[in-house]
Structure formats: C-alpha cells, structure tokens
Design a protein around this motif. Structure first.
Motif, mmCIF file in Angstrom:
data_model
loop_
_atom_site.group_PDB
_atom_site.id
_atom_site.type_symbol
_atom_site.label_atom_id
_atom_site.label_comp_id
_atom_site.label_asym_id
_atom_site.label_seq_id
_atom_site.Cartn_x
_atom_site.Cartn_y
_atom_site.Cartn_z
ATOM 1 N N VAL A 94 0.817 -1.275 -0.001
ATOM 2 C CA VAL A 94 -0.061 0.014 -0.185
ATOM 3 C C VAL A 94 0.943 1.169 0.047
ATOM 4 O O VAL A 94 0.649 2.333 -0.571
ATOM 5 C CB VAL A 94 -0.990 0.039 1.112
ATOM 6 C CG1 VAL A 94 -1.648 1.309 1.317
ATOM 7 C CG2 VAL A 94 -1.739 -1.111 1.179
ATOM 8 N N LEU A 95 1.774 1.328 0.586
ATOM 9 C CA LEU A 95 2.804 2.556 0.863
ATOM 10 C C LEU A 95 3.376 2.677 -0.685
ATOM 11 O O LEU A 95 3.625 3.789 -1.176
ATOM 12 C CB LEU A 95 3.898 2.102 1.899
ATOM 13 C CG LEU A 95 3.596 2.132 3.444
ATOM 14 C CD1 LEU A 95 4.938 1.731 4.110
ATOM 15 C CD2 LEU A 95 3.099 3.567 3.644
ATOM 16 N N ALA A 96 3.711 1.470 -1.334
ATOM 17 C CA ALA A 96 4.379 1.675 -2.712
ATOM 18 C C ALA A 96 3.100 2.272 -3.551
ATOM 19 O O ALA A 96 3.571 3.087 -4.367
ATOM 20 C CB ALA A 96 4.701 0.220 -3.289
ATOM 21 N N GLU A 97 1.965 1.860 -3.376
ATOM 22 C CA GLU A 97 0.971 2.326 -4.386
ATOM 23 C C GLU A 97 0.882 3.876 -4.104
ATOM 24 O O GLU A 97 0.755 4.470 -5.118
ATOM 25 C CB GLU A 97 -0.416 1.567 -4.225
ATOM 26 C CG GLU A 97 -0.366 0.148 -4.641
ATOM 27 C CD GLU A 97 -0.379 0.080 -5.953
ATOM 28 O OE1 GLU A 97 -0.362 1.065 -6.687
ATOM 29 O OE2 GLU A 97 -0.138 -1.198 -6.582
ATOM 30 N N ALA A 102 2.505 9.406 -5.958
ATOM 31 C CA ALA A 102 3.203 10.766 -5.736
ATOM 32 C C ALA A 102 4.056 10.888 -7.115
ATOM 33 O O ALA A 102 4.560 12.220 -7.423
ATOM 34 C CB ALA A 102 3.741 10.770 -4.509
ATOM 35 N N LEU A 103 4.846 9.811 -7.469
ATOM 36 C CA LEU A 103 5.604 9.859 -8.612
ATOM 37 C C LEU A 103 5.327 10.266 -9.731
ATOM 38 O O LEU A 103 5.716 11.029 -10.622
ATOM 39 C CB LEU A 103 6.456 8.581 -8.648
ATOM 40 C CG LEU A 103 7.535 8.209 -7.914
ATOM 41 C CD1 LEU A 103 8.218 6.660 -8.443
ATOM 42 C CD2 LEU A 103 8.659 9.249 -8.107
ATOM 43 N N ALA A 113 -1.936 10.619 -11.292
ATOM 44 C CA ALA A 113 -1.913 10.557 -10.034
ATOM 45 C C ALA A 113 -3.318 10.577 -9.257
ATOM 46 O O ALA A 113 -3.642 9.836 -8.364
ATOM 47 C CB ALA A 113 -0.922 11.947 -9.602
ATOM 48 N N VAL A 114 -4.073 11.510 -9.961
ATOM 49 C CA VAL A 114 -5.510 11.399 -9.540
ATOM 50 C C VAL A 114 -6.264 10.113 -9.510
ATOM 51 O O VAL A 114 -6.683 9.563 -8.563
ATOM 52 C CB VAL A 114 -6.320 12.587 -10.120
ATOM 53 C CG1 VAL A 114 -7.946 12.593 -9.661
ATOM 54 C CG2 VAL A 114 -6.024 14.194 -9.793
ATOM 55 N N LEU A 135 -7.846 12.968 -0.163
ATOM 56 C CA LEU A 135 -7.414 14.299 0.293
ATOM 57 C C LEU A 135 -6.029 14.554 -0.851
ATOM 58 O O LEU A 135 -6.268 15.594 -1.129
ATOM 59 C CB LEU A 135 -7.016 14.412 1.903
ATOM 60 C CG LEU A 135 -8.152 14.475 2.729
ATOM 61 C CD1 LEU A 135 -7.437 14.189 4.292
ATOM 62 C CD2 LEU A 135 -8.814 15.430 2.688
ATOM 63 N N LEU A 136 -5.483 13.582 -0.825
ATOM 64 C CA LEU A 136 -4.285 13.799 -1.761
ATOM 65 C C LEU A 136 -4.883 14.077 -3.205
ATOM 66 O O LEU A 136 -4.146 15.002 -4.070
ATOM 67 C CB LEU A 136 -3.451 12.374 -1.770
ATOM 68 C CG LEU A 136 -2.655 12.426 -0.550
ATOM 69 C CD1 LEU A 136 -1.863 11.195 -0.437
ATOM 70 C CD2 LEU A 136 -1.646 13.420 -0.214
#
Length: 255
Positions: A94-97, A102-103, A113-114, A135-136
């Motif tokens: 999940v952190l990788a996703e 973000a990349l 990204a959205v 939120l991101l």
C-alpha cells in the motif's frame, strides 16, 4: 509390625496403584498436550521470524525505491515500486502504491496521479487510508480540476464528525475561492477557525486566507473577517504567540 503400620502400607500401595492406573489412562493426553504446546510455540516463533524477515526485506526495497526517486531516477523507482506492490508483505504494498501515485504527480502526470489515488480510495478497507487517498487527490485537483471534482472527493470528509474535516474544509475552501464562490469559501475557512480541535498554526493559515479575501473585497468587512485581519496585524506586530507567528500560512490560489 503393628496393625496400624500394616494398614498404612496397604493404603500407600493402593494409592500408588491408583496413581499408576490414572497415569496409564491419561498419560497419552498429557504428553500429547505438551507436544502440541511445544509445536505451537515453535510454529509461532517460526512465523514471527518469517514475517519479520519479509517485512525487513520489503522495507529495504521501499527505501531503495525512495532513494532512486530522490536521485531523480524515476523510471528505476517506478519499477522497484511496481515490484514491491506486487510482491511485498504487510503494509508495504500500500505504501508503494501511494508513492507511485506521488511519482506520477512529480512527473507532471496529474491525471494519472488522481486516478491512482482514486483507485487507492476505492480499494482500501482501512478508512483512514481511504480518506488520505481522497485528500491527496483533492489537493491536486484544487489546481488542476474543478470545484465539483474537489467536492466529489472531500465533501463527505468535511462533516462535523469527520476525522480529517479540517484538511477537507481547507481544500474545499480553496477550490471554492478559485471557482469564485467567495461566500462558500469564507464559510469553509471560518468552519476551520471555529473548530475547537484546530491547531493554532491551522487557524493562523485560515486567518491569512480570510484577510486576503477581505483586502481584495471578496468578503464583507464583518466578523470574523475583521477578526482575521486583526489576527494578521497582531502577528505582524509581534503580539501573537511565537508558535503562531513562526509558521507562515499559504494564500488561497489566485484566480
């Protein structure tokens, strides 16, 4: 030998016979239980070691991808994150996703990204991770999307009982300001200021927004807009608390 001693020996022999009989009857269960306990402990320790080693390996892969991204090797970072998302253990996929999304933003692919954040929001069972993804995505759309795009993602988070309501209301207010709905933007910023759980630095930022809107004439010079302007004056003159004055706030996006 007295009769009492003879009876005592007979009692002891009978007790010994009963104990041996009980042991023969229940020994398999006792021994089996002991073996089962030892086996369970061994399996638990083995699984703990395995998961720990897997987590350590996944952690190293994540940091390697982050180092590659920090060095500007975005393609290499993306490949490593893809592998971690597919093969990692625990919460690392999940952190990788999240980092992959973000990349995409860093590479200028805001639409991608959205879409990635939206995908994370739709796939997460953890409500906090789902809210973070929304939120991101909304944060990107404040600059690149429409008010309806932002509302679609944070409107449900901006309620009075929402854990992330202050961030959601700030993003919503910025999108409303950009869209020219100044009354709604003012209401969103004031809702954050009036939130008893809002930190002083957050209230300070909302005060800057309202002060700018007041100076631009986009809101009527009434409370709490006047209070916001007074708060800015206090900060400039050094009358505000140090922790408030120390952190400058962003301004609403220019039209």
């Amino acid at each position: 030998m007295s009769n009492e001693n003879i009876f005592n020996e007979i009692d002891e022999e009978l007790r010994s016979d009963r104990m041996r009989a009980l042991w023969r009857r229940f020994a398999p269960f006792v021994i089996g239980g002991a073996i089962a306990i030892v086996a369970l402990v061994a399996v638990n320790e083995g699984w703990a070691w395995y998961t720990s080693s897997q987590s350590a390996a996944a952690s190293e892969k994540l940091y390697s991808a982050l180092d590659a991204a920090g060095a500007g090797n975005l393609d290499d970072a993306q490949a490593q994150l893809d592998a971690l998302a597919a093969e990692g253990s625990g919460g690392y996929p999940v952190l990788a996703e999240f980092r992959k999304a973000a990349l995409l933003e860093e590479e200028g692919d805001t639409a991608g990204a959205v879409a990635a954040y939206d995908g994370l929001a739709n796939s997460q069972s953890n409500p906090r991770l789902r809210e973070l993804a929304l939120l991101l995505a909304a944060n990107i759309l404040v600059d690149t999307g429409t008010l309806s795009d932002v509302e679609a993602r944070v409107a449900t988070l901006a309620t009075d009982d929402g854990h992330m309501r202050r961030v959601a209301r700030e993003l919503l207010g910025l999108a409303q300001y950009k869209a020219g709905d100044y009354a709604a933007a003012q209401a969103s910023f004031e809702a954050v200021i009036n939130d008893p759980l809002a930190q002083s630095a957050v209230r300070n930022r909302m005060a800057y927004y309202l002060a700018q809107m007041l100076s631009a004439g986009t809101v009527a010079p009434e409370e709490p807009a006047e209070a916001a302007a007074e708060a800015i004056d206090a900060i400039v003159q050094g009358d505000a608390p140090a922790d408030v004055a120390a952190e400058p706030a962003a301004e609403p996006a220019a039209e």
